[in-house]
Design a protein around this motif. Structure first.
Motif: not given
Lengths: 116, 150
Positions: A1-3, A55, A59, A63, A80
């Motif tokens: 996961m990111s952000g 976000h 993200s 991705n 996404v």
């Protein structure tokens, strides 16, 4: 996961929010069953929308397809929206683009399946 | 209330700035991607409003409050926003309190001024009060914006 840095960068302290609260209120009020919104709820929604924009952008970038590291493209967003659980509500407005050729092919395939 | 459809869009310049600030330096954002994010943000507002409204309705309240919005974020699986939102709300409340005090101070100044006028005292004091008045209008305007009625 990111952000992970959501809420970190891009939140100036001198001003609470950068998006206009009046506009956010207008959008909220366009919802038919909403009657009143108190000031704190309006503030929180505005702030949450800013966090959401950060976000979503981050993200999508992380991705991203990697085709072009320096550009955030529409397909990064569509990917996404499809791939992350909490962005699923966006799939209607962020449909994946496919070529007409591929679409017709998938239609044909579906039809064949139905025929079987 | 929204007379034109574009009233339901968020200002592009601000959205673009927020995106730029979130991404590493030197990353470009295609026009199409920017428009999509902006639309997504509007849909996010509607979705959050609808979720929050459900919580308010369950509690038989007609006014959305901060707790409803927080609950909506959880329901939407944006728990990651909760902490930053709590902090932002704290800061916002403090700011509001400051504003309130400023406008109360202003009221007092006004009263003092009319007293001074009535008793027709020395001019200097009155001029000082007027200077105060020049600094304050911004506060008053913002306070008007805060009223959440139709």
């Amino acid at each position: 996961m990111s952000g992970d840095n959501v809420g970190g960068k891009g939140t100036p302290n001198n001003k609470n929010v950068s998006l206009p609260m009046s506009r956010v209120k207008l959008i909220m009020k366009s919802s038919p069953d909403v009657s009143n919104i108190n000031q704190e709820a309006l503030f929180l929604t505005t702030k949450a929308t800013e966090l959401f924009v950060q976000h979503l952008a981050l993200s999508s970038y992380k991705n991203g397809s990697g085709k072009d590291k320096n550009t955030l493209s529409y397909s990064d967003l569509a990917n996404v929206a499809e791939g992350m659980e909490n962005f699923q509500f966006l799939t209607d407005i962020l449909p994946k683009k496919i070529l007409a050729r591929d679409y017709l092919k998938s239609l044909e395939e579906r039809q064949e399946e139905d025929d079987l | 209330m929204a007379e034109r459809p574009e009233d339901l869009n968020l200002p592009n310049a601000v959205i673009t700035r927020i995106i730029k600030e979130a991404l590493p330096d030197g990353v470009n954002v295609s026009k199409e991607a920017r428009r999509a994010i902006s639309q997504a943000a509007s849909v996010f507002v509607l979705y959050a409003t609808s979720c929050a409204n459900n919580f308010a309705m369950k509690a038989k309240r007609k006014t959305l409050n901060a707790g409803d919005v927080m609950a909506a974020m959880e329901e939407m699986e944006f728990e990651r926003f909760l902490q930053p939102l709590r902090e932002a709300l704290e800061a916002y409340k403090k700011g509001q309190k400051g504003k309130k005090e400023a406008s109360e101070q202003k009221k007092k100044d006004k009263e003092k001024k009319s007293d001074a006028e009535e008793s027709d005292k020395n001019k200097d004091e009155e001029e000082e009060e007027e200077e105060h008045m020049d600094e304050e209008p911004e506060v008053e305007n913002e306070a008007e914006d805060e009223e959440v009625e139709n």
